[in-house]
Design a protein around this motif. Structure first.
Motif, PDB file in Angstrom:
ATOM      1  N   THR A   1     125.957  65.454  61.799  1.00  0.00           N
ATOM      2  CA  THR A   1     125.459  66.559  60.985  1.00  0.00           C
ATOM      3  C   THR A   1     126.042  67.870  61.515  1.00  0.00           C
ATOM      4  N   ASP A   2     125.657  68.269  62.713  1.00  0.00           N
ATOM      5  CA  ASP A   2     126.119  69.533  63.277  1.00  0.00           C
ATOM      6  C   ASP A   2     127.338  69.352  64.165  1.00  0.00           C
ATOM      7  N   CYS A   3     128.104  70.411  64.281  1.00  0.00           N
ATOM      8  CA  CYS A   3     129.232  70.453  65.198  1.00  0.00           C
ATOM      9  C   CYS A   3     129.387  71.885  65.690  1.00  0.00           C
TER      10      CYS A   3
ATOM     11  N   LYS B   1     128.290  77.043  66.062  1.00  0.00           N
ATOM     12  CA  LYS B   1     127.602  75.930  65.417  1.00  0.00           C
ATOM     13  C   LYS B   1     127.779  75.977  63.902  1.00  0.00           C
ATOM     14  N   GLN B   2     128.104  74.827  63.320  1.00  0.00           N
ATOM     15  CA  GLN B   2     128.271  74.705  61.874  1.00  0.00           C
ATOM     16  C   GLN B   2     127.810  73.331  61.418  1.00  0.00           C
ATOM     17  N   CYS B   3     127.561  73.208  60.109  1.00  0.00           N
ATOM     18  CA  CYS B   3     127.374  71.899  59.489  1.00  0.00           C
ATOM     19  C   CYS B   3     128.760  71.281  59.324  1.00  0.00           C
TER      20      CYS B   3
ATOM     21  N   ALA C   1     129.916  70.610  55.666  1.00  0.00           N
ATOM     22  CA  ALA C   1     130.247  71.859  54.978  1.00  0.00           C
ATOM     23  C   ALA C   1     131.586  72.408  55.460  1.00  0.00           C
ATOM     24  N   TYR C   2     131.849  72.275  56.758  1.00  0.00           N
ATOM     25  CA  TYR C   2     133.128  72.736  57.307  1.00  0.00           C
ATOM     26  C   TYR C   2     134.292  71.947  56.708  1.00  0.00           C
TER      27      TYR C   2
ATOM     28  N   GLY D   1     124.785  66.930  53.817  1.00  0.00           N
ATOM     29  CA  GLY D   1     125.115  67.508  55.112  1.00  0.00           C
ATOM     30  C   GLY D   1     125.442  66.495  56.183  1.00  0.00           C
ATOM     31  N   LYS D   2     126.037  65.345  55.786  1.00  0.00           N
ATOM     32  CA  LYS D   2     126.330  64.296  56.749  1.00  0.00           C
ATOM     33  C   LYS D   2     127.770  63.819  56.613  1.00  0.00           C
TER      34      LYS D   2
END
Length: 341
Positions: free
Chosen positions: A193-195, A201-203, A206-207, A240-241
């Motif tokens: 999910t996050d990175c 920090k971003q999703c 989405a990135y 978001g995955k």
């Protein structure tokens, strides 16, 4: 010896006492007699005639005469850490794990932490199925010594060699880290999910969407000069995955890979620098797909290695759902060679 065989041809080899690695459709493996073999399910291959998808033949590797002993064991997820304890004194181990199983997840996340895992060469692959059957049929492994078939356990063959021989695991990864953003992850896993992108920090989904990333090109980590890929399974921007074919790990810096271009030419160029005649090789199903080999049975991905004496050899093997050279790899050619002590 040709690599693609009918059930009758392979059965004859098994009955003669030959020690074999076998890969193919589950229905074909189920028709083989018990003997000194084991294998896993996959219908995709590098063959002498090129990229091939078939449910009519299996692919066979015959182990050489200087193999002195071979023991097959099945491991559930909780028992995988015992693999190094079963290594032979002077040999190598070959492992096949059903894709999407708990054993697959466990091996990918934890194998590098198991004491002794790097003490002997460990090669293998992740069993799969026809892509049309994903979610309908589970990948399997088969212990030919006992006839046991499993969709949840890993199968390992531990092989001892004559004293004058040794085995070596090798990889060819055509991908290199690109010059773009540095990406890290807060937790290990196949689903992200996050990175952190350059520390921010971003999703991750989405990135990837915002940057219009070509997900045919993997994330690449540099492990002290060895490039290790993590390939994309799917990006769910609305949820978001991001689903991956290998886990990412915290504390490791990843970059998106540069484009490869011509896969076949790339592999041939690498092998031309180090002419080898591997006993076993496997390549990634994603290379098969992204090089558009589906249904092309001749003239495609025929990796031919020339030798100084004028002879040639073909690099053949299953196109897999993941490759193993000590750890789980993606979009990588793994091969096994023998040397003299």
């Amino acid at each position: 010896m040709k690599s693609m065989m009918t059930v009758d041809e392979v059965s004859g080899l098994i009955k003669s006492g030959a020690r074999l690695f076998v890969s193919g459709d589950e229905s074909l493996l189920a028709g083989l007699p018990r003997g000194e073999w084991f294998g896993g399910t996959i219908p995709y291959f590098m063959s002498e005639d090129g990229g091939l998808c078939t449910r009519d033949k299996v692919q066979v590797v015959k182990l050489p005469d200087f193999v002195t002993a071979a023991t097959v064991k099945l491991y559930d997820a909780s028992g995988l850490a015992r693999i190094p304890a079963d290594y032979k004194a002077n040999g190598f181990s070959y492992i096949v794990i059903p894709a999407f199983s708990e054993a697959h997840q466990k091996f990918a996340k934890d194998c590098s932490t198991w004491p002794g895992i790097f003490d002997r060469p460990l090669v293998g692959w992740i069993a799969g199925v026809d892509l049309k059957d994903l979610g309908k049929i589970a990948p399997k492994v088969v212990n030919g010594q006992t006839g046991e078939v499993s969709g949840s356990k890993a199968a390992g063959m531990h092989i001892d060699l004559a004293a004058h021989r040794h085995a070596q695991a090798n990889i060819i990864n055509l991908f290199q880290q690109g010059s773009g953003d540095t990406i890290t992850f807060p937790t290990a896993g196949f689903e992200v999910t996050d990175c952190f992108v350059n520390g921010q920090k971003q999703c991750f989904a989405a990135y990837v969407e915002a940057k219009k990333i070509n997900i045919q090109q993997p994330l690449v980590a540099n492990y002290m000069g060895a490039m290790v890929n993590v390939s994309f399974q799917a990006v769910d921007a609305s949820g978001g995955k991001v689903a991956l074919y290998a886990p990412v790990f915290p504390g490791v810096e990843y970059k998106f890979a540069d484009s490869v271009g011509d896969y076949e030419a790339g592999f041939c160029k690498e092998l031309d620098r180090r002419p080898v005649d591997p006993v076993f090789a496997c390549n990634c199903i994603l290379n098969y797909l992204y090089a558009n080999l589906e249904g092309k049975k001749t003239g495609q991905l025929v990796v031919v290695v020339p030798f100084a004496n004028g002879t040639t050899t073909h690099i053949v093997g299953p196109m897999t759902f993941g490759e193993i050279a000590y750890m789980l790899l993606n979009q990588t050619l793994v091969y096994l060679t023998f040397g003299e002590n």
